[in-house]
Scaffold this active site. Structure first.
Site, mmCIF file in Angstrom:
data_model
loop_
_atom_site.group_PDB
_atom_site.id
_atom_site.type_symbol
_atom_site.label_atom_id
_atom_site.label_comp_id
_atom_site.label_asym_id
_atom_site.label_seq_id
_atom_site.Cartn_x
_atom_site.Cartn_y
_atom_site.Cartn_z
ATOM 1 C CG LEU A 137 -1.879 -1.194 1.351
ATOM 2 C CD1 LEU A 137 -2.719 -1.062 2.614
ATOM 3 C CD2 LEU A 137 -2.780 -1.326 0.121
ATOM 4 C CG HIS A 138 1.211 3.400 -3.348
ATOM 5 N ND1 HIS A 138 0.197 4.208 -3.835
ATOM 6 C CD2 HIS A 138 1.344 2.389 -4.262
ATOM 7 C CE1 HIS A 138 -0.247 3.738 -4.978
ATOM 8 N NE2 HIS A 138 0.419 2.623 -5.262
ATOM 9 C CD GLN B 37 -4.110 -8.156 -11.466
ATOM 10 O OE1 GLN B 37 -5.221 -8.450 -11.015
ATOM 11 N NE2 GLN B 37 -3.599 -6.951 -11.316
ATOM 12 N N GLY C 108 -1.369 6.484 -2.815
ATOM 13 C CA GLY C 108 -2.461 6.403 -3.779
ATOM 14 C C GLY C 108 -3.606 5.547 -3.275
ATOM 15 C CG HIS C 109 -3.051 1.366 -2.603
ATOM 16 N ND1 HIS C 109 -1.705 1.077 -2.601
ATOM 17 C CD2 HIS C 109 -3.565 0.729 -3.676
ATOM 18 C CE1 HIS C 109 -1.427 0.286 -3.625
ATOM 19 N NE2 HIS C 109 -2.537 0.061 -4.297
ATOM 20 C CB SER D 69 2.819 -1.693 -5.608
ATOM 21 O OG SER D 69 1.660 -1.275 -4.915
ATOM 22 N NE ARG D 70 4.466 -4.660 -11.856
ATOM 23 C CZ ARG D 70 3.195 -4.974 -11.930
ATOM 24 N NH1 ARG D 70 2.292 -4.013 -11.809
ATOM 25 N NH2 ARG D 70 2.807 -6.222 -12.089
ATOM 26 N N GLY E 53 -7.923 3.974 -8.935
ATOM 27 C CA GLY E 53 -7.124 5.148 -9.244
ATOM 28 C C GLY E 53 -7.037 5.395 -10.739
ATOM 29 C CE LYS F 245 -0.185 3.318 -10.899
ATOM 30 N NZ LYS F 245 0.117 2.277 -11.918
#
Length: 372
Positions: A71-72, A99, A74-75, A244-245, A205, A207
């Site tokens: 989690l960051h 995915q 954005g979440h 997250s990447r 989001g 993104k």
């Protein structure tokens, strides 16, 4: 009669040790929470449905924020938005193998359960102190793959057999060209999550803009009683979209990773200055990526960063189909994807990023608003 009853009970065979352990485990899981919080940790479909039933009867609004963990901010911004509009927020944490392509980074994808729990605990305390919220984080749904795919995981190949949700043609464009099973996996797992949690609202989001189009289309076409809410992209101060990447990048590549956002911003500026044709708008973006790569290649291998541009796109905001000209009444979507290649010549003690700094695929987008 009482004596006879006692004798019969006393003479009954004791439960098998394995059954006792299973019952104890079920009780433990049923009462599991994130430490020092009221946030329930639900690991099974049955547990979610038992929790969900009273909220339905009480006409409580339940929202879902789907995540794969790590989690960051954005979440967290999506969770805050959900708490403002819902009585109960459910956060799902599940790394969905469907995915990921066969050669993608599933095995190295960051799994940060303990850290995520601490982040959610801190956020829930923040939400509790904010009188402007309708609700808080009520539960985390953290299933296993066996739970999510009860018939067995169908595989990651394009021709895998199994129960899938496939949204065409949007899933075949842009990201779908490079990652042909990605949106099939996203749509399938989201349909499962929507059926399990039965939320009134779901939060994603911007993104992952093509993903939001896929989800909106799925909700519309399958007539799901769900509102899809799309939150703004959260960014670092220099413009890099949070992901997250990003932990894979390391210090050297992190500095160069802003090239994609700079390219999209240049294209946006061209549009805002009056250009509407594809060549003019995308030409500005391509000039930035080409110029940046030339600058990097002029450096030695001990200092440079190499990247490959997968695509820079100008598309219709509803279909993601490429367009030759932006309709001023409709607007458009600028999006792109680049692959940051592994550091060519690592230096002693250099921070290469998570898992040794493998190739990292970065995506970003900007919405071109209608001009009138």
């Amino acid at each position: 009669m009482l004596t006879l009853t006692i004798r019969r009970l006393a003479g009954s065979p004791a439960p098998a040790p394995s059954l006792v352990r299973s019952m104890a485990s079920a009780r433990r899981l049923a009462g599991e929470t994130i430490p020092s919080t009221p946030i329930k940790v639900l690991r099974t479909v049955d547990a979610v449905r038992k929790w969900r039933r009273p909220q339905l009867l009480d006409h409580r609004i339940v929202s879902l924020v789907p995540t794969m963990g790590a989690l960051h901010e954005g979440h967290l911004s999506l969770i805050r938005a959900a708490a403002r509009e819902s009585h109960h927020v459910v956060v799902s944490i599940y790394v969905n193998p469907a995915q990921f392509g066969i050669k993608e980074d599933l095995s190295s994808y960051p799994v940060t359960w303990d850290k995520d729990c601490k982040v959610l605990a801190e956020l829930d305390r923040e939400l509790a102190d904010d009188g402007g919220n309708l609700g808080r984080i009520s539960a985390v749904f953290a299933p296993t793959t066996n739970e999510m795919y009860p018939s067995g995981f169908p595989g990651q190949e394009v021709d895998s057999k199994g129960s899938f949700v496939v949204m065409t043609p949007v899933s075949e464009l842009l990201e779908g060209r490079t990652r042909p099973t990605f949106f099939r996996g996203v749509a399938t797992v989201c349909m499962k999550l929507f059926n399990i949690v039965q939320p009134e609202k779901v939060y994603f989001g911007q993104k992952d803009v093509q993903q939001t189009v896929v989800i909106r289309n799925m909700v519309r076409d399958f007539m799901l009683p769900i509102d899809v809410v799309v939150g703004h992209t959260s960014r670092e101060p220099d413009g890099l979209a949070l992901s997250s990447r990003n932990v894979y990048l390391g210090e050297r590549r992190r500095k160069a990773a802003v090239v994609l956002n700079r390219a999209l911003r240049a294209a946006e500026e061209r549009y805002e200055n009056g250009a509407s044709d594809r060549d003019s708008i995308l030409g500005a973006a391509n000039a930035v990526t080409t110029g940046t790569l030339n600058e990097q290649m002029a450096l030695g291998p001990e200092a440079r960063v190499k990247f490959e541009v997968d695509y820079i796109s100008l598309a219709d905001p509803w279909t993601m189909e490429e367009i030759d000209r932006v309709d001023p009444k409709v607007g458009g979507i600028l999006s792109g994807a680049i692959k940051m290649l592994p550091v060519e010549s690592p230096q002693p003690g250099e921070d290469l990023g998570h898992s040794g700094g493998p190739a990292v695929r970065l995506i970003d987008n900007i919405v071109l608003e209608p001009s009138h």
